[in-house]
Structure formats: C-alpha cells, structure tokens
Design an enzyme around this catalytic site. Structure first.
Site, PDB file in Angstrom:
ATOM      1  N   LYS A   2       1.191   0.678  -5.689  1.00 32.49           N
ATOM      2  CA  LYS A   2       0.828  -0.737  -5.814  1.00 32.49           C
ATOM      3  C   LYS A   2      -0.691  -0.945  -5.755  1.00 32.49           C
ATOM      4  O   LYS A   2      -1.215  -1.894  -6.356  1.00 32.49           O
ATOM      5  CB  LYS A   2       1.538  -1.550  -4.735  1.00 32.49           C
ATOM      6  CG  LYS A   2       3.061  -1.601  -4.906  1.00 32.49           C
ATOM      7  CD  LYS A   2       3.453  -2.175  -6.266  1.00 32.49           C
ATOM      8  CE  LYS A   2       4.953  -2.379  -6.394  1.00 32.49           C
ATOM      9  NZ  LYS A   2       5.320  -2.986  -7.692  1.00 32.49           N
ATOM     10  N   TYR A  31       4.624   4.130  -1.975  1.00 29.83           N
ATOM     11  CA  TYR A  31       4.688   2.762  -2.486  1.00 29.83           C
ATOM     12  C   TYR A  31       3.312   2.098  -2.443  1.00 29.83           C
ATOM     13  O   TYR A  31       2.888   1.439  -3.408  1.00 29.83           O
ATOM     14  CB  TYR A  31       5.691   1.969  -1.643  1.00 29.83           C
ATOM     15  CG  TYR A  31       5.996   0.585  -2.167  1.00 29.83           C
ATOM     16  CD1 TYR A  31       6.810   0.410  -3.284  1.00 29.83           C
ATOM     17  CD2 TYR A  31       5.491  -0.545  -1.537  1.00 29.83           C
ATOM     18  CE1 TYR A  31       7.103  -0.852  -3.760  1.00 29.83           C
ATOM     19  CE2 TYR A  31       5.783  -1.818  -2.011  1.00 29.83           C
ATOM     20  CZ  TYR A  31       6.588  -1.962  -3.123  1.00 29.83           C
ATOM     21  OH  TYR A  31       6.877  -3.216  -3.600  1.00 29.83           O
TER      22      TYR A  31
END
Length: 253
Positions: A165, A161
C-alpha cells in the site's frame, strides 16, 4: 467526469464483487456512470453478475462484468480492453482489488509476501498501465488507487500489506506527474478500519479495541470510502491530482 459526446462516462472498478469495490460501483452508477465490475475468478463470477444486474436495475445504467486476475499483466490489459469493448470507452479506473496475508515477519512465508505484492501493488501497476494508454488517447481520465492507512503508518503483522500500500502511494504520485499534461488525474484513498469481510474476521474484543482508537469511535462503512471515490470521479475534483485522502475517522490524528 461529465457525460461524453458518446453518452455516459464509464468506470471500471477492480475487485468489485463485494465490499468497498461493490460500494464504489454502486456510488458511481448512482452518479450516472456506466460501470464495469471485475472479479478474480469463476468462484466469484456469478455473485458479481448478480450485483451488476442489481446495479442496472437500481440506477438504469449499463453494466459489464469482466473476470481477470489483475496480477497478470496480460489479463489486466484484457480487462481494460474488455471494458472498452463492452461499454465503449473508459473514463475512470478504480484500483480496488486487494488481499491480506497477515503475520509477523518471522513467520511470514515468501509466498504470503509475494501474493500480497503481486495483487495489491503489481495489480495496480498493471491496470494503470493498460488504462493510461486508453485515457492518453482520449486526453482525459481519472485514476483512483486504493491505498491504506497501513501504507502510510505501518502496522505490526502487516509488513507485506504495508509495503504494497505504500507502493501504491508512490505509483499514484509518480503517475499524477506523468499524466497531468494529458488531463488525467491520479489520486489515492487511504482507508482506515472499514467494516468489510477483511475486518469481519476480527473478534468482538478486537473490533471494540479498534473503535476506541478511532476519533469518531466506530469502524467506517464501505459507503464512506465510496463517497470519496465518487467525488474524485466528479467534475468537482478536476483540479485535484497526486493526493492521498485518508478516510479513517480520525485514526491517524
């Protein structure tokens, strides 16, 4: 964005059937945008249609619902084309669609890594690419990408993640430089811990521990993020591009 000569400006929000995406769609509709909501498949299509109907009734704007898997480049292109076909143009793109597949790297599968990268990062790229073509012809537009505090500072158990991002930040800054001459702004928002379905899976003990780390002493609400999206889409933000705005209640201080 202001009203265009053809009527209301149009915003497309990916992953907008619930949570932050839905809050963004409502905030933009309240600001006068016609809005296109996006969901990833048949399972969430009916719920998204209900929300689109509610937005139309609450704010008196036009709405459309376009199902598409943003991780697929052809589907992302068709998503943008479907929005233009249904609502006439595209002025604002909010790349909100995202997933988590958390786990320590020793136990993280290749599939869990790839799924997160494909939706969160490649999906942002796919939609930016498709929307940029439309906006470049118009010589105006706003692209707002959803990053995360995790993408700026990392978080144990979220290497996939965090990587996705962080990549969104890179896309944002690079694309802002590419598109500025066409009067298209590109910015990112980095939410902290927001009360959504993702954080709803946390135990009460975990939520309390997180709140104690946040300067304002609480988890954020989806509307806190949506308010910044509405600002970045407004005339007041016309001279802001290539920026990452943290909406984290002081978590990163």
């Amino acid at each position: 964005m202001e009203q265009t000569s053809e009527g209301a400006a149009v915003a497309l929000i990916t992953g907008s059937g619930r949570g932050i995406g839905l809050a963004c769609a409502r905030a933009l509709a309240e600001a006068g945008f016609d809005v296109a909501l996006n969901c990833s498949g048949v399972g969430s299509l009916e719920r998204t249609r209900v929300e689109a109907d509610r937005i139309r009734q609450d704010f008196g704007v036009q709405t459309a619902v376009v199902a598409a898997d943003v991780a697929d480049m052809t589907a992302a292109k068709e998503l943008v084309e479907g929005t233009v076909e249904a609502l006439g143009r595209l002025d604002v793109l909010v790349n909100n669609a995202g997933i988590t597949r958390d786990g320590l790297i020793a136990r993280m599968s290749e599939e869990d890594f790839d799924d997160v990268i494909n939706i969160n990062l490649k999906g942002t790229f796919n939609c930016c690419k498709a929307a940029a073509k439309v906006m470049m012809k118009q010589r105006c537009g706003r692209i707002i990408n959803m990053s995360s505090i995790v993408g700026l500072y990392g978080n144990a158990g979220q290497t996939n993640y965090a990587a996705s991002k962080a990549g969104v930040v890179g896309i944002t800054k690079s694309l802002a430089k590419e598109l500025a001459r066409r009067h298209i702004t590109v910015n990112a928002i980095a939410p902290g811990y927001i009360a959504t379905d993702m954080t709803g899976a946390l135990s009460e003990e975990q939520r309390t521990a997180i709140s104690e780390r946040v300067g304002l002493g609480r988890l954020g609400e989806a509307q806190d993020v949506a308010a910044v999206v509405a600002f970045l889409a407004s005339p007041a933000a016309a001279y802001i591009t290539g920026q990452v705005i943290a909406v984290d209640g002081g978590l990163s201080l």
